[in-house]
Design an enzyme around this catalytic site. Structure first.
Site, short mmCIF file in Angstrom:
data_model
loop_
_atom_site.label_atom_id
_atom_site.label_comp_id
_atom_site.label_asym_id
_atom_site.label_seq_id
_atom_site.Cartn_x
_atom_site.Cartn_y
_atom_site.Cartn_z
N HIS A 1 28.86 27.14 32.29
CA HIS A 1 29.07 28.55 31.92
C HIS A 1 27.80 29.31 31.51
O HIS A 1 27.60 29.62 30.34
CB HIS A 1 30.10 28.66 30.79
CG HIS A 1 31.39 27.98 31.12
ND1 HIS A 1 32.38 27.80 30.21
CD2 HIS A 1 31.85 27.45 32.28
CE1 HIS A 1 33.40 27.18 30.79
NE2 HIS A 1 33.09 26.95 32.04
N GLU B 1 40.25 36.59 34.83
CA GLU B 1 40.57 37.96 34.42
C GLU B 1 39.76 39.00 35.17
O GLU B 1 38.59 38.77 35.48
CB GLU B 1 40.30 38.12 32.91
CG GLU B 1 41.15 37.22 32.05
CD GLU B 1 40.84 37.33 30.56
OE1 GLU B 1 39.87 38.04 30.20
OE2 GLU B 1 41.58 36.73 29.77
N TYR C 1 37.39 40.64 24.01
CA TYR C 1 38.27 40.23 25.12
C TYR C 1 39.05 38.95 24.80
O TYR C 1 39.74 38.42 25.66
CB TYR C 1 37.47 40.19 26.43
CG TYR C 1 37.14 41.62 26.82
CD1 TYR C 1 36.12 42.32 26.16
CD2 TYR C 1 37.93 42.34 27.71
CE1 TYR C 1 35.89 43.66 26.40
CE2 TYR C 1 37.69 43.68 27.97
CZ TYR C 1 36.67 44.33 27.31
OH TYR C 1 36.46 45.67 27.55
N TYR D 1 42.75 21.99 30.93
CA TYR D 1 42.63 21.25 32.20
C TYR D 1 43.53 20.01 32.21
O TYR D 1 44.03 19.61 33.24
CB TYR D 1 41.18 20.84 32.46
CG TYR D 1 40.29 22.01 32.82
CD1 TYR D 1 40.45 22.69 34.02
CD2 TYR D 1 39.28 22.43 31.97
CE1 TYR D 1 39.65 23.77 34.36
CE2 TYR D 1 38.46 23.51 32.29
CZ TYR D 1 38.64 24.17 33.49
OH TYR D 1 37.85 25.24 33.82
#
Ligand code: HEC
Length: 495
Positions: A273, A365, A375, A386
């Site tokens: 990420h 999203e 958010y 997962y």
């Protein structure tokens, strides 16, 4: 026939419970505590198989206890997220379904909605496939189009992450391991030498390339990449800009300036990420998005750059009207927060800033980014873990205030790459967003109106992992950067 998701457009607020066969009257579970105990240690699919499948079928196909199939386009629509959640929580007593709100937590109940979405997607995808060409031509709403290869496999592309164009029509394509090629039309003609070393680790590497809209005047190109930290085995996303000095068909990367770099204390190990995309607002600012590096809690922490969208002046200084400039301890560059892994960012034609970000298992999203917006990650999410265990619910609880996504993908497409159609080749789609998905191997055309999501249609499926989707600034054709196979294809209008 292009059915996949195009069908959604014809679905108006559906979901009216039409009385059908005589409902079976089913007694509630003999012993509710038995289900509570079972659910505690069970996966979501385990709960479904034990508790729901006898009526709804093991693949949500229905048939038991007077149920109908859930595997229809109308039932798949996101408008049914809350009604489904409520049906499970409160039961459908007149139809013989008990209220599971007494035995299952809200997170488990939402997990069951996610499980049903996975089953629905499976069934609908199997039934409809993806967009199909007839004599090489695809039919979509408003336009017919072709998909052709621009840069074939084996032309110097190596996990290409990003494409952008110079004003003369040549493209620059960044490869994740840290190299960049120059292409003219459909041929690689050169490369860019002298780029900074990148930390090529997991999802990290050379991420985004953004040519300044006034490139002819200032020559700036912005890059973002995973930067190797001072401590071994650490990295974080860094934004730089520089210029190209041409030497024949190749170019030398020169005059590099750092635009944003987080303090070393924020560098962390692991390859997850990094974000990142860079866009210009045309008013002297850039917006860049940072992934949370797999540390969800930091998305809510304003003293960290993880999981944030930043707003900077084009030279890297912090605008004085940023929302948290006066907040003690906050990273002054933050514009919005509570993000997970944003990999799509674009200004719509009306100036709305759109972002796509990846959820874990469910809940990618499409967000409308607003100043100081939270958010919600990881406090709310449309996802499960997962490992098939419950994670959260999508909706803020009392006292929480989050900006909800305009649209969520459930299951995920692993959203990556986002642009807006400006006309050109596809005038009927002017103002629509085009979004890619890695795992979903998909390109979606998303209609938005007045900052609201309207509907979407799939334009490409199963040609490879879609890493970037960019509209050619001169022709308006839609370019798609694929990984595995590493190539670039384009969608152009078929007459
Ligand atoms: C005893 C049979 C029975 C069991 C067990 C049962 N349901 Fe249902 N459920 C029904 C019936 C009947 C309906 C009415 C809608 C229909 O015709 O399918 C319904 C409706 C629903 C709906 C709303 C569907 C819609 O069309 O809006 C959802 C979602 C749902 N059930 C999920 C579940 C889940 C999840 C479980 C397990 C925790 C479960 N159900 C257990 C019989 C059952």
């Amino acid at each position: 026939m292009l059915k996949w998701l195009g069908a959604l457009t014809s679905v108006v607020v559906g979901c009216v419970a039409v009385p059908h066969e005589q409902p079976h009257v089913v007694k509630p579970a003999k012993d509710k505590s038995e289900l509570v105990a079972f659910a505690q240690g069970s996966s979501i699919s385990g709960i479904y198989d034990r508790t729901c499948a006898k009526c709804h079928g093991d693949r949500a196909q229905g048939g038991g206890g007077g149920t109908r199939s859930l595997n229809t386009w109308a039932k798949f629509d996101q408008k049914n997220d809350k009604p489904f959640f409520d049906a499970i929580k409160k039961g459908v007593s007149d139809m013989g379904m008990e209220a599971f709100g007494e035995t299952l937590s809200d997170e488990q109940i939402w997990g069951l909605v996610v499980h049903i979405r996975e089953l629905q997607y499976d069934a609908l995808r199997r039934e409809s496939g993806g967009p199909k060409a007839k004599d090489g031509v695809y039919q979509a709403q408003g336009h017919r189009y072709k998909i052709t290869t621009v840069i074939p496999k084996g032309s110097g592309l190596d996990i290409p992450w990003s494409i952008d164009w110079l004003p003369d029509g040549r493209s620059l394509i960044a490869n994740r391991p840290g190299t960049m090629v120059v292409a003219r039309e459909n041929q690689v003609v050169g490369k860019v030498n002298g780029l900074s070393a990148v930390w090529s680790n997991g999802q990290g590497g050379l991420l985004d390339i953004a040519v300044h809209p006034k490139y002819r005047e200032n020559g700036w190109i912005y890059l973002s990449f995973a930067d190797q930290g001072a401590k071994p085995n650490t990295g974080f996303t860094k934004i730089v800009r520089g210029k190209l000095k041409w030497e024949g068909q190749d170019a030398q990367w020169t005059q590099q300036e750092t635009i944003y770099q987080a303090p070393q204390s924020m560098y962390s190990s692991g390859g997850a990420h990094f974000g990142n995309r860079t866009v210009f607002d045309g008013k002297g600012h850039i917006f860049v998005c940072y992934g949370e590096r797999g540390q969800g809690n930091l998305s809510q922490d304003l003293s960290r750059t993880n999981g944030k969208i930043l707003r900077l002046n084009e030279d890297g200084s912090v605008p004085s009207d940023n929302p948290f400039v006066n907040q003690e301890g906050a990273v002054k560059a933050i514009w919005s927060y509570g993000h997970r892994n944003p990999q799509g960012l674009v200004f719509g034609l009306d100036g709305t800033l759109w972002e796509t970000e990846q959820g874990p298992r469910g809940g990618d999203e499409l967000n409308k980014i607003t100043k100081a917006g939270n958010y919600g990650w990881p406090l709310v999410s449309f996802s499960i873990n997962y490992n098939d265990s419950p994670l959260a619910t999508p909706w803020p609880k009392a006292g929480q205030k989050f900006v909800q996504p305009e649209m969520r993908w459930l299951p995920v497409i692993a959203s990556c790459g986002l642009d807006v159609v400006r006309g050109g080749a596809f005038p009927q789609w002017r103002g629509d967003l085009v979004a890619g998905g890695l795992a979903g191997q998909t390109v979606r055309r998303i209609r938005v109106k007045d900052g609201k999501y309207v509907d979407q249609e799939e334009l490409l499926w199963a040609m490879g992992r879609v890493r970037d989707v960019q509209v050619h600034p001169l022709t308006g054709e839609i370019y798609v950067v694929l990984n595995g196979p590493d190539m670039v294809v384009k969608l152009s209008r078929a007459e």
